[in-house]
Design a protein around this motif. Structure first.
Motif, PDB file in Angstrom:
ATOM      1  N   SER A   6       0.850  -1.184   0.000  1.00 41.63           N
ATOM      2  CA  SER A   6       0.000   0.000   0.000  1.00 41.63           C
ATOM      3  C   SER A   6       0.888   1.237   0.000  1.00 41.63           C
ATOM      4  O   SER A   6       2.074   1.176   0.276  1.00 41.63           O
ATOM      5  N   GLY A   7       0.300   2.378  -0.344  1.00 40.99           N
ATOM      6  CA  GLY A   7       1.116   3.576  -0.330  1.00 40.99           C
ATOM      7  C   GLY A   7       0.441   4.760  -0.951  1.00 40.99           C
ATOM      8  O   GLY A   7      -0.712   4.700  -1.353  1.00 40.99           O
ATOM      9  N   ARG A   8       1.178   5.851  -1.063  1.00 43.00           N
ATOM     10  CA  ARG A   8       0.719   7.065  -1.701  1.00 43.00           C
ATOM     11  C   ARG A   8       1.673   7.395  -2.828  1.00 43.00           C
ATOM     12  O   ARG A   8       2.797   6.932  -2.866  1.00 43.00           O
ATOM     13  N   ASP A  19      -3.563  10.966  -2.524  1.00 40.17           N
ATOM     14  CA  ASP A  19      -3.886   9.843  -1.657  1.00 40.17           C
ATOM     15  C   ASP A  19      -4.483   8.734  -2.508  1.00 40.17           C
ATOM     16  O   ASP A  19      -5.308   8.982  -3.368  1.00 40.17           O
ATOM     17  N   PRO A  21      -6.152   4.576  -2.559  1.00 39.06           N
ATOM     18  CA  PRO A  21      -6.660   3.482  -1.737  1.00 39.06           C
ATOM     19  C   PRO A  21      -5.556   2.466  -1.492  1.00 39.06           C
ATOM     20  O   PRO A  21      -4.554   2.441  -2.205  1.00 39.06           O
ATOM     21  N   ASP A  22      -5.719   1.635  -0.514  1.00 40.04           N
ATOM     22  CA  ASP A  22      -4.752   0.593  -0.211  1.00 40.04           C
ATOM     23  C   ASP A  22      -4.561  -0.278  -1.463  1.00 40.04           C
ATOM     24  O   ASP A  22      -5.502  -0.901  -1.962  1.00 40.04           O
ATOM     25  N   VAL A  25      -5.502  -4.091  -1.273  1.00 33.72           N
ATOM     26  CA  VAL A  25      -6.955  -4.297  -1.223  1.00 33.72           C
ATOM     27  C   VAL A  25      -7.563  -4.060  -2.597  1.00 33.72           C
ATOM     28  O   VAL A  25      -8.397  -4.838  -3.084  1.00 33.72           O
TER      29      VAL A  25
END
Length: 224
Positions: A6-8, A19, A21-22, A25
């Motif tokens: 996950s990240g930005r 931003d 989403p994960d 996921v």
């Protein structure tokens, strides 16, 4: 293949841009959605266009007021070569006649990224050039691979393009059982081109674009 982290997304100066989403996921949800499309019964689909080696079907999309298109045809090359030409990267721009630019904005893992790409005008420019920002994920599927994507709500926009949106889409590529050096390529595409376009023009463009996609891909693989 590993699940994406996950990240930005960050700029090269370290400034946060968006931003997201994960990623893990989103990748899992995307893969499961494409497998669901791939499991639909034949009677759910209606033929939209058929050529010698490729068939295009469609059904009403559950994501937006348009169609989910299914494309299927045989490609004369092995799975890894086919997917390497489809997934985001320098190969794609070399052969895809509709795509005019492609930039990788961020890698999460080798098989997972955010990309921005633009497309040429279509139908004598009734459909003007479009821009998309997509999350892309490639993962093992049975004996082959699945390369899939979905658009992100990306705030940075360029005024010369209309921002289109790809609802869950992807390409399944598996070796033919009786000829493992050839591949069965099945795609699911549901693109909201947005802007003021008659739906009939969109439907015509999508079916023709998918037919051309197979032809352009096969020619590129023969040259490789």
């Amino acid at each position: 293949m590993a699940e994406p982290a996950s990240g930005r997304v960050w700029t090269s100066q370290g400034k946060q841009m968006e931003d997201l989403p994960d990623a893990a996921v989103l990748a899992t949800r995307l893969k499961n959605t494409l497998i669901q499309y791939h499991s639909l019964e034949d009677d759910k689909w209606r033929v939209a266009k058929k050529m010698k080696d490729v068939t295009i079907w469609r059904k009403p999309s559950e994501e937006f007021n348009g169609y989910l298109f299914k494309a299927q045809g045989v490609i004369d090359d092995v799975v890894n070569s086919v997917i390497d030409h489809i997934r985001p990267g320098p190969c794609r721009l070399d052969w895809d006649s509709l795509m005019t630019s492609l930039d990788i904005l961020e890698y999460f893992e080798e098989n997972c990224c955010v990309m921005r790409y633009t497309t040429a005008g279509q139908l004598w420019n009734i459909i003007s050039p479009r821009e998309f920002v997509d999350f892309s994920y490639t993962v093992d599927y049975k004996e082959g691979l699945l390369s899939c994507g979905i658009s992100l709500d990306w705030s940075e926009k360029r005024s010369e393009f209309v921002r289109g949106y790809n609802h869950p889409c992807g390409w399944f590529c598996v070796p033919l059982k009786d000829s493992p050096n050839r591949s069965l390529l099945t795609g699911y595409i549901q693109t909201d081109l947005r802007g003021m376009i008659p739906q009939s023009a969109v439907n015509t463009a999508m079916a023709s674009t998918l037919i051309n996609f197979y032809g352009d891909l096969q020619k590129a693989l023969q040259k490789a």
